[in-house]
Design a protein around this motif. Sequence first.
Motif, mmCIF file in Angstrom:
data_model
loop_
_atom_site.group_PDB
_atom_site.id
_atom_site.type_symbol
_atom_site.label_atom_id
_atom_site.label_comp_id
_atom_site.label_asym_id
_atom_site.label_seq_id
_atom_site.Cartn_x
_atom_site.Cartn_y
_atom_site.Cartn_z
ATOM 1 N N ALA A 170 51.774 -38.744 27.275
ATOM 2 C CA ALA A 170 50.955 -37.808 28.055
ATOM 3 C C ALA A 170 51.133 -38.039 29.557
ATOM 4 O O ALA A 170 50.191 -38.004 30.331
ATOM 5 C CB ALA A 170 49.489 -37.947 27.666
ATOM 6 N N ASP A 230 45.967 -39.332 20.954
ATOM 7 C CA ASP A 230 46.720 -39.920 22.056
ATOM 8 C C ASP A 230 46.202 -41.301 22.440
ATOM 9 O O ASP A 230 46.775 -41.945 23.318
ATOM 10 C CB ASP A 230 46.647 -39.013 23.286
ATOM 11 C CG ASP A 230 47.312 -37.663 23.038
ATOM 12 O OD1 ASP A 230 48.253 -37.611 22.232
ATOM 13 O OD2 ASP A 230 46.859 -36.676 23.658
ATOM 14 N N SER A 231 45.112 -41.735 21.803
ATOM 15 C CA SER A 231 44.489 -43.000 22.170
ATOM 16 C C SER A 231 44.643 -44.084 21.108
ATOM 17 O O SER A 231 44.676 -45.275 21.440
ATOM 18 C CB SER A 231 42.990 -42.787 22.453
ATOM 19 O OG SER A 231 42.795 -41.787 23.441
ATOM 20 N N ASP A 281 36.870 -32.484 25.145
ATOM 21 C CA ASP A 281 38.164 -32.018 24.620
ATOM 22 C C ASP A 281 38.169 -31.889 23.098
ATOM 23 O O ASP A 281 39.237 -31.833 22.477
ATOM 24 C CB ASP A 281 39.277 -32.988 25.042
ATOM 25 C CG ASP A 281 39.498 -32.982 26.543
ATOM 26 O OD1 ASP A 281 39.041 -32.028 27.190
ATOM 27 O OD2 ASP A 281 40.096 -33.935 27.071
ATOM 28 N N GLN A 337 41.911 -35.959 22.130
ATOM 29 C CA GLN A 337 42.592 -37.114 22.711
ATOM 30 C C GLN A 337 42.570 -38.335 21.795
ATOM 31 O O GLN A 337 43.146 -39.377 22.137
ATOM 32 C CB GLN A 337 41.970 -37.462 24.062
ATOM 33 C CG GLN A 337 42.187 -36.404 25.129
ATOM 34 C CD GLN A 337 41.884 -36.924 26.519
ATOM 35 O OE1 GLN A 337 42.199 -38.072 26.844
ATOM 36 N NE2 GLN A 337 41.281 -36.076 27.350
#
Length: 879
Positions: free
Chosen positions: A385, A265-266, A258, A262
């Motif tokens: 998410a 988002d982590s 990706d 991400q």
Amino acid sequence: MNYHGGHRRKHYRGGDDYDNDRRKEMYETPEQKLRKSIINLGEVDPVQELPRLAKEIYEQASLSIPAVSEGFRIGVTEQPFKVPFYAALLRLLHDPPPDASEEAATGGSTTLGKQVLEDYWKAFQAFLDKLAWREIRLCIHFFAHLTMARLVSPQSMFELLKSFTAVLEEFSASHGRAMKAALCAAEGLMMAGPIFKQENDTDASEIINAIAAYTDSVVGSKVLVQPIARLDAEAPVIEHADELLDSALAALRIFKTDDFSQTADSFPQPYLELPEYTGSLFDLPSVLVPPEVIELDGLTTDSGEDAQIKKEEWPQYYVQLFDNDITPDPTTPVGYAIRSSILDLIDIFEVNRKECARLLLEFPKWTLPGTFKPRPGAPPQEPLAGKDWQLESTVIEVILGSVFLIPESAHKPVYYFALITELCKLSPTTVGPAVGKSIRKLYSLLADGLDVDLSRRLAEWFAVHMSNFGFQWVWKEWLPDVSLSIRHPKRIFMRRAIEFEIRLSYYDRILKTLPEPMQDPNASLMPEEAPGPDYDYDDPTRPYHDAAQSVLNLLRGRAKAEDVIGHLDSLKNTISETAEGDVHVDTVLRSVAMQSLLHIGSRSFSHFLNAIERYLPMLRHLTSSSIPGGVGIAIPEARYDILNAVSAFWKRSRHMVVIVFDKLMQYQIVDPTDVVSWAFIYGGSSDASIGKVSFDAFQWDVLKGALDKANGRVMIARRKVTALRKEEDDNAARAKASDSATMEVDAEGKQANVIPAAESPALTTALKAFTTLTREQKAALSRTLDGFVGYLVAEDKPNPHARKVITENAWHNRANWDEIEWETWETWCWFRHFSRMYSPYLRNYVNTLAEASLSKVGPASDPAVGLFKKTWNIATGQE
């Protein structure tokens, strides 16, 4: 509010001491206050506190840059959940202060942030020199976030990560070293990946491929440490568990696929909300990861190599208890990030379980909004998410995953048990259900092949947890399983958990907590009687009652050991006259004496120790074959009689058997090899055609106590020899230096007075003791291996059940297994546990042990022999 605590403290400690303590607490130096402010960042809201804290640091930075750097170092390495916010704070410190001159504001001087970063790098280098792996990894987290904040140059950060992947290519690097280095590189890449993607000279695939190549090279060792034991396949599919490094690699591949989108988002990235820093970037100096420190003491193994006993480090499998919609999947980026953070928190705060529990329940404060479901009464949040995980279930899953690491957990299991208890006390309505669901899930895994040692740990945790909450459990849920085979893992678990509960409480109380069908003696769950001693000669109608009473009266009267020995010798004729059948007189005499001694010491542990120490001469006499005019020579049969007497006396309290055995080994009444042999000869069940076939948890406790005693003695002897050699070498060096400095003294005569290290009487004695203890250690290990060979794959008495239970079809039909098949499966699993638990010692004597034991196995075409040798080869590093 309680106003009396201070007065009580003052009264008991003295007014002056109390006032002095108060003054010490009140008067902190400015440097201490500044450091404390940095460490306490985020007590209310970290984002809002950042500008205020940056201003405070600017106002006092002139006091000490090292104090500021130390605050960052402590915060990063002891509160890793704050690392992104420390990166944001350091980003603010790269801005010029409000009252800076125009030259400083335009970059004409080194910023405060850069000075702090330069000083911080020195601390990181110190961690690296000491190979403090946890601190190293957390510092890399810090540098990765600083790279994302555009304070550290991407190229230098990438080179730092590559220096850790270089460890993976070292010749014969231990798995522990390689795994820690790989995690440093992997986690740093996860956090700084978006920056590397933008750089032409950095390719994330280089790091990912290096980690993948290493994980592929250790596939064999993963077979022995999977929590779900499967014996029927070459490479079974792992269910309900994931390996730590494999999870990191899976998450990395998703990141890479990706384009590291991400990452945001982590991991929290509060520094991205600040204006981008446009000054010069800090180049992390190049590093070389120091090699492992190997202390060789010159003592050799049977292969001629220098002896080195180091705890073997295995791949780490974590049990998964919940579905991915309840707890995050650790093989995904955000799931791995969450579990890694919780693991660090649990590890660091092992010294304070109460604080650890509080921080775990506050963990969502340091994650991205929407990661976890809001607590009751909290304002709703938009799930991250599409994920909305349960905090308590996630925390319990990670804690239990740490408890059930194979071959053993990082910390004592009691720490994890106590931590779960503290969580339940802080939030019973939310943590309690998560604990209950975890117990039920683990219980269901028992029938799917949960490792036997994990089953034992589960029973221990279950009993301890129940003892903290009134022993309340819905036993009726498990009533249908009472009809299973008596050796089925679920039946064994229930029986063992009840046994542990009784140890922690009372027999009658635990009996009342069980449903009536489980109280039935036919259920074989509750012992028929309460735990306690069982003196065979208490009943006047029993044989040898009078002889035992005469011995007991002497012991109660604290007669001299010599008088008791004389009385025992005089009883031989009396016992021989009343002996029935093939009863051996000496065996009866030893049983009478040992059980009488245990009866005297059964009131308390101190009574037992006093009795043993008072009558050591009697015990040595009992384990000897008396030679007229000579010295007693210890014989195995006599020692087995002593051990059997202990087992018979404490048959209703089997943990006491292990304790007494340990003391008998400590006082050298029996040897570890005797105890190992006893575990195999007299423990477990048997089949008339093939002899002994089973090995259970009680036998393992006995075996482990013996092996640990033998290994511990060798370790102490090795340290003593090493210390004496060093002392002698130092003395010789000082004597030589003194001889060179004193020219008027005859050099030749001086040297004659120096005793070489090899001729030192103390060292000679220590070397002899080490040789003897090493021989004893090797014998204990060899006897253990012989025992498992005899149970499973002996050529002279092949065990058809050992072959049957490892076939795939048999495993799929395990619902129809009878008692002997479940016993054999359990024995296989204990052999696996022995192999991985004592792998370092087995490797030191691999040649000797293989010649002595593996030569007795059946033909190589036998699948059971193949599995046995495969397990041995993996444990000894040959596969």
